[in-house]
Design a protein around this motif. Structure first.
Motif, PDB file in Angstrom:
ATOM      1  N   SER A 116     -38.227 -28.966  46.290  1.00  0.00           N
ATOM      2  CA  SER A 116     -39.429 -28.574  45.542  1.00  0.00           C
ATOM      3  C   SER A 116     -39.235 -28.746  44.037  1.00  0.00           C
ATOM      4  O   SER A 116     -40.130 -29.256  43.347  1.00  0.00           O
ATOM      5  CB  SER A 116     -39.790 -27.112  45.825  1.00  0.00           C
ATOM      6  OG  SER A 116     -39.926 -26.891  47.191  1.00  0.00           O
ATOM      7  N   ASP A 135     -30.541 -24.570  37.875  1.00  0.00           N
ATOM      8  CA  ASP A 135     -30.066 -24.328  39.244  1.00  0.00           C
ATOM      9  C   ASP A 135     -28.661 -23.745  39.183  1.00  0.00           C
ATOM     10  O   ASP A 135     -27.813 -24.207  38.414  1.00  0.00           O
ATOM     11  CB  ASP A 135     -30.067 -25.598  40.094  1.00  0.00           C
ATOM     12  CG  ASP A 135     -30.097 -25.260  41.587  1.00  0.00           C
ATOM     13  OD1 ASP A 135     -31.071 -25.618  42.265  1.00  0.00           O
ATOM     14  OD2 ASP A 135     -29.142 -24.594  42.070  1.00  0.00           O
ATOM     15  N   THR A 143     -31.091 -26.449  49.730  1.00  0.00           N
ATOM     16  CA  THR A 143     -30.756 -26.279  51.145  1.00  0.00           C
ATOM     17  C   THR A 143     -29.782 -27.336  51.646  1.00  0.00           C
ATOM     18  O   THR A 143     -28.834 -27.040  52.364  1.00  0.00           O
ATOM     19  CB  THR A 143     -32.055 -26.440  51.986  1.00  0.00           C
ATOM     20  OG1 THR A 143     -32.913 -25.355  51.674  1.00  0.00           O
ATOM     21  CG2 THR A 143     -31.780 -26.476  53.457  1.00  0.00           C
ATOM     22  N   ASP A 155     -35.615 -30.895  61.475  1.00  0.00           N
ATOM     23  CA  ASP A 155     -36.428 -30.764  62.685  1.00  0.00           C
ATOM     24  C   ASP A 155     -37.748 -31.497  62.507  1.00  0.00           C
ATOM     25  O   ASP A 155     -38.423 -31.836  63.467  1.00  0.00           O
ATOM     26  CB  ASP A 155     -36.741 -29.288  62.955  1.00  0.00           C
ATOM     27  CG  ASP A 155     -35.642 -28.621  63.747  1.00  0.00           C
ATOM     28  OD1 ASP A 155     -34.726 -29.326  64.187  1.00  0.00           O
ATOM     29  OD2 ASP A 155     -35.702 -27.389  63.909  1.00  0.00           O
ATOM     30  N   THR A 156     -38.119 -31.679  61.246  1.00  0.00           N
ATOM     31  CA  THR A 156     -39.320 -32.455  60.936  1.00  0.00           C
ATOM     32  C   THR A 156     -38.904 -33.930  60.950  1.00  0.00           C
ATOM     33  O   THR A 156     -37.843 -34.257  60.425  1.00  0.00           O
ATOM     34  CB  THR A 156     -39.816 -32.096  59.512  1.00  0.00           C
ATOM     35  OG1 THR A 156     -40.011 -30.687  59.443  1.00  0.00           O
ATOM     36  CG2 THR A 156     -41.103 -32.815  59.172  1.00  0.00           C
ATOM     37  N   TYR A 161     -40.483 -36.284  56.398  1.00  0.00           N
ATOM     38  CA  TYR A 161     -39.829 -35.280  55.554  1.00  0.00           C
ATOM     39  C   TYR A 161     -39.170 -35.967  54.341  1.00  0.00           C
ATOM     40  O   TYR A 161     -37.966 -36.230  54.308  1.00  0.00           O
ATOM     41  CB  TYR A 161     -38.798 -34.498  56.371  1.00  0.00           C
ATOM     42  CG  TYR A 161     -38.195 -33.341  55.625  1.00  0.00           C
ATOM     43  CD1 TYR A 161     -38.892 -32.155  55.462  1.00  0.00           C
ATOM     44  CD2 TYR A 161     -36.920 -33.431  55.073  1.00  0.00           C
ATOM     45  CE1 TYR A 161     -38.344 -31.089  54.766  1.00  0.00           C
ATOM     46  CE2 TYR A 161     -36.366 -32.373  54.383  1.00  0.00           C
ATOM     47  CZ  TYR A 161     -37.087 -31.217  54.228  1.00  0.00           C
ATOM     48  OH  TYR A 161     -36.537 -30.156  53.535  1.00  0.00           O
ATOM     49  N   VAL A 514     -41.974 -28.862  54.643  1.00  0.00           N
ATOM     50  CA  VAL A 514     -42.069 -28.222  53.330  1.00  0.00           C
ATOM     51  C   VAL A 514     -42.405 -29.252  52.245  1.00  0.00           C
ATOM     52  O   VAL A 514     -42.954 -28.917  51.197  1.00  0.00           O
ATOM     53  CB  VAL A 514     -40.740 -27.486  53.020  1.00  0.00           C
ATOM     54  CG1 VAL A 514     -40.706 -26.957  51.601  1.00  0.00           C
ATOM     55  CG2 VAL A 514     -40.557 -26.332  54.003  1.00  0.00           C
TER      56      VAL A 514
HETATM   57  C1  LIG Z   1     -30.643 -25.947  58.121  1.00  0.00           C
HETATM   58  C2  LIG Z   1     -32.041 -26.075  57.630  1.00  0.00           C
HETATM   59  C3  LIG Z   1     -32.880 -27.035  58.178  1.00  0.00           C
HETATM   60  C4  LIG Z   1     -34.181 -27.147  57.710  1.00  0.00           C
HETATM   61  N1  LIG Z   1     -34.981 -28.104  58.264  1.00  0.00           N
HETATM   62  C5  LIG Z   1     -36.238 -28.232  57.797  1.00  0.00           C
HETATM   63  C6  LIG Z   1     -37.101 -29.213  58.349  1.00  0.00           C
HETATM   64  O1  LIG Z   1     -36.763 -29.951  59.250  1.00  0.00           O
HETATM   65  N2  LIG Z   1     -38.351 -29.310  57.851  1.00  0.00           N
HETATM   66  C7  LIG Z   1     -38.784 -28.499  56.854  1.00  0.00           C
HETATM   67  O2  LIG Z   1     -39.925 -28.628  56.427  1.00  0.00           O
HETATM   68  N3  LIG Z   1     -37.985 -27.565  56.315  1.00  0.00           N
HETATM   69  C8  LIG Z   1     -36.735 -27.411  56.766  1.00  0.00           C
HETATM   70  N4  LIG Z   1     -35.934 -26.452  56.234  1.00  0.00           N
HETATM   71  C9  LIG Z   1     -36.434 -25.623  55.143  1.00  0.00           C
HETATM   72  C10 LIG Z   1     -35.900 -26.178  53.811  1.00  0.00           C
HETATM   73  O3  LIG Z   1     -35.305 -25.136  53.150  1.00  0.00           O
HETATM   74  C11 LIG Z   1     -37.017 -26.813  53.019  1.00  0.00           C
HETATM   75  O4  LIG Z   1     -37.553 -27.901  53.742  1.00  0.00           O
HETATM   76  C12 LIG Z   1     -36.630 -27.354  51.662  1.00  0.00           C
HETATM   77  O5  LIG Z   1     -35.359 -27.909  51.621  1.00  0.00           O
HETATM   78  C13 LIG Z   1     -36.794 -26.276  50.638  1.00  0.00           C
HETATM   79  O6  LIG Z   1     -36.619 -26.828  49.377  1.00  0.00           O
HETATM   80  P1  LIG Z   1     -36.789 -25.935  48.108  1.00  0.00           P
HETATM   81  O7  LIG Z   1     -36.493 -26.774  46.935  1.00  0.00           O
HETATM   82  O8  LIG Z   1     -38.120 -25.274  48.144  1.00  0.00           O
HETATM   83  O9  LIG Z   1     -35.736 -24.771  48.284  1.00  0.00           O
HETATM   84  P2  LIG Z   1     -34.146 -24.855  48.383  1.00  0.00           P
HETATM   85  O10 LIG Z   1     -33.711 -26.095  49.023  1.00  0.00           O
HETATM   86  O11 LIG Z   1     -33.725 -23.568  48.979  1.00  0.00           O
HETATM   87  O12 LIG Z   1     -33.690 -24.922  46.858  1.00  0.00           O
HETATM   88  C14 LIG Z   1     -33.818 -23.811  46.025  1.00  0.00           C
HETATM   89  C15 LIG Z   1     -32.874 -23.984  44.857  1.00  0.00           C
HETATM   90  O13 LIG Z   1     -33.102 -22.907  43.953  1.00  0.00           O
HETATM   91  C16 LIG Z   1     -31.864 -22.504  43.414  1.00  0.00           C
HETATM   92  N5  LIG Z   1     -32.010 -21.118  42.949  1.00  0.00           N
HETATM   93  C17 LIG Z   1     -32.451 -20.045  43.652  1.00  0.00           C
HETATM   94  N6  LIG Z   1     -32.474 -18.958  42.869  1.00  0.00           N
HETATM   95  C18 LIG Z   1     -32.045 -19.345  41.650  1.00  0.00           C
HETATM   96  C19 LIG Z   1     -31.854 -18.669  40.408  1.00  0.00           C
HETATM   97  N7  LIG Z   1     -32.132 -17.374  40.270  1.00  0.00           N
HETATM   98  N8  LIG Z   1     -31.403 -19.375  39.355  1.00  0.00           N
HETATM   99  C20 LIG Z   1     -31.117 -20.702  39.485  1.00  0.00           C
HETATM  100  N9  LIG Z   1     -31.278 -21.379  40.625  1.00  0.00           N
HETATM  101  C21 LIG Z   1     -31.742 -20.714  41.695  1.00  0.00           C
HETATM  102  C22 LIG Z   1     -30.901 -22.648  44.570  1.00  0.00           C
HETATM  103  O14 LIG Z   1     -29.575 -22.779  44.100  1.00  0.00           O
HETATM  104  C23 LIG Z   1     -31.406 -23.916  45.238  1.00  0.00           C
HETATM  105  O15 LIG Z   1     -30.756 -25.057  44.768  1.00  0.00           O
HETATM  106  C24 LIG Z   1     -34.640 -26.300  56.683  1.00  0.00           C
HETATM  107  C25 LIG Z   1     -33.789 -25.333  56.155  1.00  0.00           C
HETATM  108  C26 LIG Z   1     -32.509 -25.211  56.614  1.00  0.00           C
HETATM  109  C27 LIG Z   1     -31.643 -24.162  56.020  1.00  0.00           C
END
Ligand SMILES: Cc1cc2nc3c(=O)[nH]c(=O)nc-3n(C[C@H](O)[C@H](O)[C@H](O)COP(=O)(O)OP(=O)(O)OC[C@H]3O[C@@H](n4cnc5c(N)ncnc54)[C@H](O)[C@@H]3O)c2cc1C
Length: 605
Positions: A116, A135, A143, A155-156, A161, A514
């Motif tokens: 994201s 970060d 993740t 899984d997507t 994805y 996501v």
């Molecule tokens: C094993 C696994 C499989 C998954 N498979 C799928 C799938 O198939 N399809 C799907 O749609 N989703 C899936 N997901 C959900 C997945 O988390 C999301 O798809 C996506 O990767 C989320 O991205 P994000 O950037 O929103 O969050 P994240 O990937 O969680 O990234 C958040 C970032 O914020 C940083 N952060 C948090 N708090 C702070 C802070 N206070 N200060 C500084 N940095 C901070 C963290 O270090 C991290 O790098 C899966 C999740 C897991 C764990």
């Protein structure tokens, strides 16, 4: 589709209708496929110009409907053109930079450099805003950087994805492993110049809105452990839904003398060869780890509290063939059309299965006829896979309707359970000892390694970050421990220019991924920032009455969704059982709500 797209010769749709007809899947429409390849090779190599101008909506609809062999309704066309990669081929970017110089003075703080946060960086940059991403990790990926357990993957479907603006032709598998997702995200962060804007190993501790300057004071702790305050005009939280490992509350766990490892904290050097392994949990991570390690370990004991519904494998080998990868790389629009196909069958088509039919006559096990049809299909698969193991079958069938919790993709789970050195234990775990686990009926299961596949912390939605808005109001005072609410899942009254990604009730739990959520919300946020600039304002926040009315609609809609079914307890819910993660609408509805911010819903100042 590519052939028709490039030639605009619609007679081809009639002539080759068979290749898109699923009833021919078994008997094969191979002769047609060969003919199409030959024709396409001709078109691409003849030297004659091909038509690469954007398809009209009507033409796209015609092709899309032919491809999926069912009508693709008009309402889906804008979303599909945007999300399947066709939009980037259009001459105009979605948010053309306007008044660039003023926007450059407007600085956005983004928290998180996962899928994201990287997307936020790309889109903020394109629109001409200054931004910095913080970060706490040492690299991008979120993740996909931190989850390195065996078998970790999506899984997507991989071909959806990913970002619509960077369709990836190189997925090695239709459901790729985490390392490839991480590689892709790294490439995007580098290719779009986002990495240069990221401050790694820097944790955001608090964000405080300053009424006088209408700016946010962002307190961070940097890699040297030093705290400092940076100022920003807007804050985007991109911290993801999963906030760290949940460890099971098992008495004596600390006394276990072997190795106890949570899937989210995996040690890549951990060698399980010949070990006796006990794995706690049967959710998404467990379902990936188990089959990935089963051939190495001496004994695998799986402790299950509640089983999950499992989606059948379509085929054993899910590798993308070299030919398909070549086509994705070299044949114009092939990747985009494939992405469309993948999306179509993994998204709003599922919605009918999560809607509760109040007249449904067997509400204890399913929520409607389509839900029951799905349940029967999943049951049939389990019965087929476990035909010779009725003892297992009766324990792996969930007692809640499909989609109540995430349906998991079968990565050989049932086949793993059938193996002689694997045992499924459904008795509760009473305690851990130095040598293993003891169940409620007093049985001791010896183990060298405990795998804690017990999931992630989802709440509170803004993690540990201390956020205060206008008049020093803390977000935790508004949201309490776990009652997050937002307008359209992203903006909160009293917190000007604070934008929450993957916020309350915005997750598409019936389908897709996501990635579409992130792109849709970021599109909306950039629209909000542009609105500020167009109106000569500095901040905006949603009107309380608009926010409340929206949330009433959310609650009302959720009552009719499977996630609120009385038999379901899941991480989609808060401690009182209210569903706070899932979006109650179809993707096309939510995506459409996020296209253009409605000025009347906001207070600008
Ligand atoms: C094993 C696994 C499989 C998954 N498979 C799928 C799938 O198939 N399809 C799907 O749609 N989703 C899936 N997901 C959900 C997945 O988390 C999301 O798809 C996506 O990767 C989320 O991205 P994000 O950037 O929103 O969050 P994240 O990937 O969680 O990234 C958040 C970032 O914020 C940083 N952060 C948090 N708090 C702070 C802070 N206070 N200060 C500084 N940095 C901070 C963290 O270090 C991290 O790098 C899966 C999740 C897991 C764990």
């Amino acid at each position: 589709m590519v052939l028709t797209h490039l030639t605009r010769d619609l007679s081809l749709l009639e002539r080759f209708a068979k290749v898109c007809d699923p009833s021919h899947a078994e008997t094969g429409a191979e002769p047609d496929a060969d003919a199409i390849r030959d024709l396409l090779a001709e078109v691409l190599t003849s030297g004659r110009p091909v038509d690469t101008t954007p398809l009209t909506d009507a033409l796209f609809q015609r092709l899309a409907s032919a491809y999926v062999h069912e009508p693709v309704d008009e309402e889906f066309i804008p979303l599909l053109l945007d999300q399947c990669g066709f939009a980037k081929l259009a001459p105009e970017p979605s948010h053309p930079p306007k008044a660039l110089s003023r926007q450059r003075d407007f600085h956005v703080a983004v928290i998180g450099a996962g899928l994201s946060g990287i997307c936020a960086g790309v889109k903020l940059g394109e629109a001409g805003y200054s931004y910095r991403i913080y970060d706490r990790n040492e690299d991008v990926g979120g993740t996909w950087l931190t989850n390195v357990y065996p078998g970790v993957g999506v899984d997507t479907p991989s071909h959806f994805y990913s970002y619509s603006f960077e369709v990836n032709p190189d997925w090695p598998e239709f459901y790729s492993k985490g390392e490839y997702v991480l590689d892709y995200l790294r490439r995007c962060a580098d290719g779009y110049g986002v990495r240069d804007h990221v401050e790694f190993q820097t944790e955001v501790l608090s964000c405080a809105y300053d009424d006088a300057s209408k700016r946010w004071a962002v307190t961070v702790r940097d890699r040297r452990g030093q705290e400092r305050v940076d100022w920003a005009d807007a804050v985007i939280t991109a911290i993801g839904v999963f906030q760290g490992a949940v460890r099971p509350d098992i008495p004596g766990l600390d006394e276990f003398a072997g190795i106890a490892v949570h899937t989210a904290e995996w040690d890549p050097d951990l060698d399980l060869t010949g070990r006796r392994v006990a794995m706690i949990g049967t959710g998404a991570s467990s379902m990936q780890v188990g089959p990935a390690i089963v051939d190495d370990v001496a004994q695998l004991t799986v402790f299950q509290r509640s089983p999950s519904w499992i989606m059948p494998r379509r085929k054993d080998d899910l590798t993308v063939s070299e030919g398909a990868n070549w086509a994705m790389r070299h044949v114009p629009f092939y990747g985009e059309w494939f992405r469309f196909f993948t999306y179509w069958f993994a998204s709003d088509g599922n919605f009918v299965r999560v809607v509760i039919d109040p007249e449904w006559h067997m509400p204890e096990v399913s929520v409607s006829k389509p839900s029951e049809d799905l349940r029967q299909w999943l049951l049939a698969y389990a019965r087929e896979e476990l035909a010779d193991r009725p003892d297992l079958l009766e324990r792996v069938i969930p007692d809640y309707p499909p989609f109540g919790k995430r349906i998991l993709r079968d990565s050989n789970w049932y086949r793993m359970l059938r193996q002689d050195h694997v045992e499924l234990v459904t008795d509760a775990i009473e305690r851990a000892t130095t040598g293993g686990l003891v169940t409620a009926d007093g049985r001791e299961v010896p183990a060298d390694v405990l795998i804690l596949a017990t999931g992630y912390q989802v709440l509170p939605m803004l993690g540990q970050i201390d956020i205060t808005g206008r008049n020093g109001t803390a977000l935790t005072d508004v949201w309490g421990h776990d009652e997050p609410r937002a307008h359209l899942g992203t903006t909160v009254p009293g917190f000007p220019n604070l934008f929450v990604l993957a916020g309350p009730n915005s997750a598409p739990n019936h389908g897709a991924g996501v990635n579409i959520l992130a792109e849709s919300q970021i599109h909306y946020i950039v629209g909000c920032l542009d609105l500020l600039h167009e109106r000569g304002a500095r901040v905006l926040e949603p009107r309380q009455d608009v926010h409340d009315a929206y949330n009433e609609r959310v609650d009302e809609a959720l009552e009719g969704r499977v996630w609120s079914h009385p038999s379901v307890r899941s991480y989609y819910q808060n401690s009182s059982g209210r569903v706070i993660v899932s979006c109650p609408w179809r993707l096309v509805d939510y995506w459409s709500m996020l296209r253009v911010p409605d000025e009347d819903e906001y207070i600008l100042s």
